[in-house]
Write a protein that holds these residues in place. Structure first.
Motif, PDB file in Angstrom:
ATOM      1  N   HIS A   1     -14.483 -26.508  35.372  1.00 12.98           N
ATOM      2  CA  HIS A   1     -14.449 -27.105  36.701  1.00 12.98           C
ATOM      3  C   HIS A   1     -13.052 -27.123  37.322  1.00 12.98           C
ATOM      4  N   SER A   2     -12.031 -26.779  36.544  1.00 14.67           N
ATOM      5  CA  SER A   2     -10.657 -26.845  37.041  1.00 14.67           C
ATOM      6  C   SER A   2      -9.772 -25.960  36.184  1.00 14.67           C
TER       7      SER A   2
ATOM      8  N   ASP B   1      -8.350 -28.337  40.777  1.00 12.59           N
ATOM      9  CA  ASP B   1      -9.785 -28.189  40.987  1.00 12.59           C
ATOM     10  C   ASP B   1     -10.047 -26.848  41.673  1.00 12.59           C
TER      11      ASP B   1
END
Length: 321
Positions: free
Chosen positions: A109-110, A127
């Motif tokens: 996710h990041s 992010d």
């Protein structure tokens, strides 16, 4: 050191974002993050992480470049390391790292981007934001006039909400901001004047971006417009006009600009440096503010300038680290 095998460079049949993260055979390429950060007192900082593989006739070598700048004071911290072999480098399908000193590490996710040198450092979480975008012609950017066939493959995560810490002047600070991450590379000739560029990554406050890749020495340009939502579009109808010049290490660089982009957004902008630029190896880089003709600040912009644009024959002394 690679945990995945290098892949062949391809243009029209290149891989997806994940595949093109990998190292390639026989090209120059780089993994590159820039961003701006605010601390709790709203002081502004900029940072840079670059891991680059440079291909020269008969050899290639690796370079790490890190920077952290205090925009209020103008204090610029810069560090670099070089190696003729890949021993300090760790490249996996999710990592582009220089030992434990610095790296970019992809998660689900990041992305984590970190770097340190002497008494300063940054440790940031980026992010993925809007996700990644191919630039120019389905990811293919020509690095000189089209008939020269000098190319790179180029994609970016242009809008990455960023949190983390920086250490500067011995003090650790919590920061928030926004980053832009590039993966780019190709078999172009680094020491041809025709392939030297001026790069503008405009990061507007309304979550839109423009990537402008300009070759003023031949009046050739290309780029990308990325709206807040939806698909990106190729952008090569624009005019950048320098309004100021500086000299660094005996070389001239542009230092302030007007920008015209007919039919897009406010159409006309003024791009002005927020601090003096920094000469990193042989390219010039700085954070700028972007204002419309009403004088309103509408975004920030990183600028990267190579010496061949305005200097016909940079000497070897000027070009070396």
């Amino acid at each position: 050191m690679f945990s995945i095998d290098p892949i062949q460079y391809r243009t029209t049949d290149h891989g997806d974002f994940a595949a093109e993260w990998a190292p390639h055979t026989d090209i120059s390429e780089w993994w590159y993050a820039t961003g701006y950060l605010h601390d709790d007192d709203d002081n502004l900082y900029s940072y840079q992480y670059t891991l680059a593989k440079r291909r020269l006739p008969g050899q290639e070598f690796w370079v790490l470049m890190l920077a952290l700048t205090d925009i209020q004071t103008g204090a610029h911290h810069y560090g670099q390391e070089m190696s003729p072999v890949a021993d300090p480098v760790l490249i996996t399908d999710t990592t582009a790292q220089w030992g434990s000193k610095a790296g970019a590490v992809k998660g689900p996710h990041s992305m984590k981007v970190f770097g340190s040198d002497d008494d300063w450092s940054f440790d940031l979480t980026l992010d993925y934001g809007k996700g990644a975008y191919w630039h120019c012609e389905d990811g293919v950017l020509r690095m000189a006039l089209p008939e020269d066939n000098e190319t790179t493959i180029y994609y970016s995560y242009p809008n990455m909400p960023t949190t983390g810490t920086i250490t500067i002047d011995g003090k650790e600070l919590k920061v928030v901001g926004k980053s832009w991450f590039d993966k780019q590379g190709g078999p172009y000739s680094e020491f041809r004047r025709e392939t030297h560029w001026e790069w503008f990554s405009l990061r507007f406050d309304d979550d839109e971006e423009m990537m402008l890749f300009s070759f003023p020495q031949s009046d050739y340009k290309d780029g990308t417009y990325i709206p807040a939502e939806g698909a990106a579009q190729r952008l090569n109808d624009y005019t950048i006009t320098p309004t100021k010049f500086v000299t660094a290490n005996g070389m001239q660089f542009s230092a302030a600009w007007t920008l015209e982009v007919p039919g897009l957004k406010d159409q006309k902008y003024v791009i002005t440096p927020m601090t003096d630029g920094q000469l990193n190896i042989a390219y010039y880089e700085q954070l700028c503010e972007v204002r419309n003709l009403a004088g309103e600040r509408v975004g920030l912009c990183f600028v990267e300038l190579l010496p061949g644009v305005m200097n016909e024959r940079p000497t070897s002394d000027q070009m070396r680290p």
